[in-house]
Scaffold this active site. Structure first.
Site, short mmCIF file in Angstrom:
data_model
loop_
_atom_site.label_atom_id
_atom_site.label_comp_id
_atom_site.label_asym_id
_atom_site.label_seq_id
_atom_site.Cartn_x
_atom_site.Cartn_y
_atom_site.Cartn_z
N ARG A 143 0.91 -1.17 0.24
CA ARG A 143 0.00 0.11 0.06
C ARG A 143 0.93 1.23 -0.12
NH1 ARG A 143 -5.63 -1.09 1.54
NH2 ARG A 143 -6.11 -2.97 0.18
N ARG A 159 -3.38 6.28 1.25
CA ARG A 159 -3.86 7.85 1.81
C ARG A 159 -3.02 8.28 2.81
NH1 ARG A 159 -9.23 5.24 3.51
NH2 ARG A 159 -8.11 3.53 3.51
N ARG A 202 -6.27 11.37 -5.78
CA ARG A 202 -7.43 10.78 -5.52
C ARG A 202 -8.69 11.87 -5.61
NH1 ARG A 202 -10.17 7.49 -0.97
NH2 ARG A 202 -12.12 7.42 -1.78
N ASP A 242 -6.75 -2.69 -7.75
CA ASP A 242 -7.24 -3.24 -6.40
C ASP A 242 -7.37 -4.99 -6.93
OD1 ASP A 242 -7.88 -2.81 -3.63
OD2 ASP A 242 -9.78 -4.23 -4.24
N TYR A 301 -14.86 -11.95 -0.94
CA TYR A 301 -15.60 -10.69 -1.34
C TYR A 301 -16.58 -11.22 -2.09
CZ TYR A 301 -11.58 -8.14 1.24
OH TYR A 301 -11.01 -7.87 1.91
#
Ligand code: 1CP
Length: 342
Positions: free
Chosen positions: A23, A27, A36, A73, A150
């Site tokens: 990652r 963020r 973003r 992703d 998922y």
């Protein structure tokens, strides 16, 4: 071969381990938040090649990591297979759910994913020529079990309960879903390699909730299938496997699947990994990501301890899981300086 990350993957023990960070485009970086915001939302960022390329390169420009990881992703594959996917701000991903054979039948075939994923391949083609000469480009996908959790639950779950339930109540549907994801992942990763990825990583974030025969059938076997087919198509392609929280099942995993490198999470002791795992393959890991938040002397001490423990064999320095949004960018620099400076 001069790129340090490729040398470690080829089994070389280097005086200073190459470094990248799960990652690393994320963020915690102000420049990521700015791009973003320009994209509007997370999925638009993933599917706008110029912007996805920009965020892929941000941590390379800032820190000169040895590896750049494609910005995308693991949940783009379910979407390419026909699942609905959206992100709820502050909560995470949501997908349509698969509860039985009808849900499976509604999905597309393994070869029908490329139109949807074309922007990802374009991101790779933009980034590859932009990287510094010594930086290795890493492509990735989720492992079939993790992706299936998922697709079945429609969201992240603490214990992957819905996927375990379907695996037990309808093994035919569950097995067919795993097979479809396995085959689609082979096609997806193969296209990533053609578009410029030099290494691929398979993220099995929820492997730890599979035990015994189920671990073998749904974590180990699909990963093995993906790796053997990728290596058949792309001889010499290095692969990193990450069966997160596999614990004792890490032992022998690289040999059994053909992975060149085993990424370990931070529940594993690095000195145990040196003894039990590093004789089979390169090891990637495993500083606890919390140090990127807290910093200071404990960060320096723990970084040194990981480097020291794994210095006797091929090692890629990384965190045990992704860096979190509350991390301090200065702590990342401190970690890098500690690894590179001793
Ligand atoms: O708000 C944002 O900007 C979104 C946060 C985010 C980011 C930065 C998500 C949503 N995905 C990503 C990018 C991402 N995801 C990368 C890019 C490359 C890099 O490492 O810098 C990679 C490799 C992933 C992989 C990924 N996505 C995994 C496997 C690794 C892991 O963390 O265990 C998983 C499980 C996902 C699903 C996902 N995507 C995003 C979130 C918040 C989640 C987890 C959802 C959950 O279980 O609750």
């Amino acid at each position: 071969m001069t790129k340090p990350l490729l040398r470690a993957l080829a089994g070389e023990t280097l005086p200073t381990p190459p470094i990248w960070m799960m990652r690393q485009a994320g963020r915690y970086l102000p420049e990521y938040r700015a791009t973003r915001a320009k994209a509007g939302d997370f999925l638009s960022l993933c599917y706008t090649p110029e912007l996805a390329a920009e965020v892929t390169l941000q941590p390379i420009n800032r820190y000169r990591f040895d590896g750049a990881i494609l910005f995308a992703d693991i949940l783009l594959v379910p979407q390419a297979l026909g699942a609905d996917l959206w992100f709820v701000t502050g909560e995470g991903p949501r997908l349509s759910t698969i509860t039985g054979p009808e849900g499976l039948k509604a999905l597309k075939g393994k070869d029908d994913i490329h139109d949807h994923l074309a922007p990802v391949y374009e991101t790779l083609r933009i980034v590859a020529p932009e990287l510094p000469a010594d930086t290795t480009f890493i492509g990735f996908a989720g492992a079939p079990w993790t992706v299936a959790t998922y697709m079945i639950a429609g969201r992240g779950t603490p214990d992957q309960g819905p996927a375990h339930a379907l695996r037990q109540s309808d093994p035919a549907t569950f097995g067919a879903l795993i097979d479809l994801i396995t085959e689609a992942t082979i096609e997806y990763l193969s296209m990533q390699v053609q578009a410029g990825a030099e290494v691929v990583k398979i993220f099995d974030s929820w492997a730890g909730s599979l035990k015994g025969a189920a671990f073998t059938a749904y974590a180990l076997e699909p990963t093995k299938r993906i790796i053997s087919e990728l290596k058949r198509r792309h001889p010499g392609l290095p692969v990193i496997a990450f069966p997160r929280e596999a614990g004792e099942a890490y032992v022998g995993f690289a040999k059994a699947t053909g992975a060149d490198c085993l990424a370990i999470d931070n529940s594993v002791a690095a000195d145990w990994a040196a003894q039990a795992l590093q004789t089979d393959s390169c090891i990637q890991g495993n500083l606890d990501p919390k140090h990127m938040v807290t910093g200071g002397q404990p960060l320096i001490d723990e970084t040194r301890r990981v480097v020291q423990a794994l210095r006797g064999g091929p090692h890629i320095f990384n965190l045990g899981h992704g860096i979190t949004p509350d991390a301090d960018p200065d702590n990342v620099q401190l970690m890098i300086d500690t690894v590179r400076g001793g």
